[in-house]
Motif scaffolding. Structure first.
Motif, short mmCIF file in Angstrom:
data_model
loop_
_atom_site.label_atom_id
_atom_site.label_comp_id
_atom_site.label_asym_id
_atom_site.label_seq_id
_atom_site.Cartn_x
_atom_site.Cartn_y
_atom_site.Cartn_z
N GLU A 179 1.95 -3.81 15.55
CA GLU A 179 1.38 -3.04 14.83
C GLU A 179 -0.24 -2.82 14.99
O GLU A 179 -0.94 -1.88 14.52
CB GLU A 179 1.47 -3.20 13.18
CG GLU A 179 2.96 -3.11 12.96
CD GLU A 179 3.11 -3.39 11.47
OE1 GLU A 179 2.22 -3.60 10.68
OE2 GLU A 179 4.36 -3.29 11.07
N TYR B 210 -4.85 1.01 6.95
CA TYR B 210 -3.56 0.79 7.52
C TYR B 210 -2.92 -0.53 7.00
O TYR B 210 -3.59 -1.65 6.97
CB TYR B 210 -3.62 0.41 8.99
CG TYR B 210 -2.31 0.26 9.67
CD1 TYR B 210 -1.76 1.46 10.18
CD2 TYR B 210 -1.74 -0.99 9.59
CE1 TYR B 210 -0.08 1.11 10.63
CE2 TYR B 210 -0.43 -1.26 10.18
CZ TYR B 210 0.09 -0.20 10.70
OH TYR B 210 1.50 -0.38 11.35
N ASN C 140 -1.81 0.41 16.33
CA ASN C 140 -1.71 1.63 15.30
C ASN C 140 -2.73 1.28 14.25
O ASN C 140 -3.47 2.30 13.71
CB ASN C 140 -0.36 1.74 14.54
CG ASN C 140 0.80 1.97 15.48
OD1 ASN C 140 0.41 2.70 16.55
ND2 ASN C 140 1.94 1.80 15.27
N SER D 121 -6.30 2.05 15.79
CA SER D 121 -6.43 3.55 15.67
C SER D 121 -6.85 4.18 14.46
O SER D 121 -7.48 5.16 14.36
CB SER D 121 -5.51 4.24 16.60
OG SER D 121 -4.24 4.07 16.10
N SER D 122 -5.87 3.83 13.34
CA SER D 122 -6.02 4.34 12.02
C SER D 122 -7.37 3.82 11.48
O SER D 122 -8.04 4.70 10.82
CB SER D 122 -4.99 3.66 11.38
OG SER D 122 -4.98 4.12 9.90
#
Length: 209
Positions: free
Chosen positions: A110, A124, A113, A116-117
């Protein structure tokens, strides 16, 4: 943009695994720390874009570091990694404006992700964590009730009438009705008959303790 990152964890294996993974993915890892004190010093020295912190560390926890960064108005965005699926920690993290909360068992899956979030300015939180917390999610507006009002809702959930509640709390039935109408407003319930009773019954699990 390749964000600058600092990582901190008091487990050498987790730290090494995370460090190697981020380097392999060509992230710009400035430094890593083995405890909360080191982590805070590094954040203050480098002012990285993101700090990925273990929640439980010697000297300072990830949450304490987040609190200090907020107080000093540092722009570093904090991401917590943890094994804790804990409601209180989650709400504390949200209250501190933390940008990420990743469960360790899914960290390597994770973390990309999550980063980048965070770079898009979007917090996130591990889907697994949210799934777990959904089972414990407090109903909307519940926290706006005072303890006294919660006590009244608890009695309503036990089928007590206005008069019985007045007797139990040594107040007048009129005061009970006043409290009820305040509670209905706070919970934003429809002002139809029994709406509070129905709500109290549906959420009686909140008053088990």
């Amino acid at each position: 943009m390749n964000p600058t990152i600092i990582i901190a964890d008091d487990h050498p294996l987790v730290l090494k695994g995370l460090h190697d993974f981020l380097i392999e993915k060509e992230f710009n890892v400035l430094a890593s720390a083995k405890n909360g004190k080191e982590a805070l010093t590094l954040i203050k020295a480098h002012n990285p874009d993101i700090a990925i912190l273990d929640i439980k560390m010697p000297f300072y926890t990830g949450l304490e570091i987040a609190e200090k960064c907020k107080k000093d108005q540092l722009s570093t965005k904090i991401v917590l990694i943890t094994f804790e699926k804990d409601e209180k920690t989650y709400y504390d993290a949200k209250a501190l404006g933390i940008y990420g909360y990743v469960l360790k068992e899914f960290a390597l899956v994770e973390i990309e992700n999550c980063i980048s979030s965070v770079l898009k300015d979007t917090p996130y939180f591990s889907p697994e964590l949210l799934k777990f917390l959904e089972l414990h999610e407090l109903p909307k507006h519940f926290e706006s009730l005072t303890n006294h009002e919660k006590g009244i809702v608890k009695l309503i959930s036990q089928n007590k009438t206005g008069v019985e509640i007045a007797d139990l709390l040594a107040i007048s039935p009129r005061t009970v009705e006043k409290h009820k109408s305040n509670i209905i407003k706070k919970l934003k319930l429809e002002s139809k008959q029994n709406s509070l009773l129905i709500w109290a019954k549906e959420n009686s699990n909140l008053f088990d303790s």
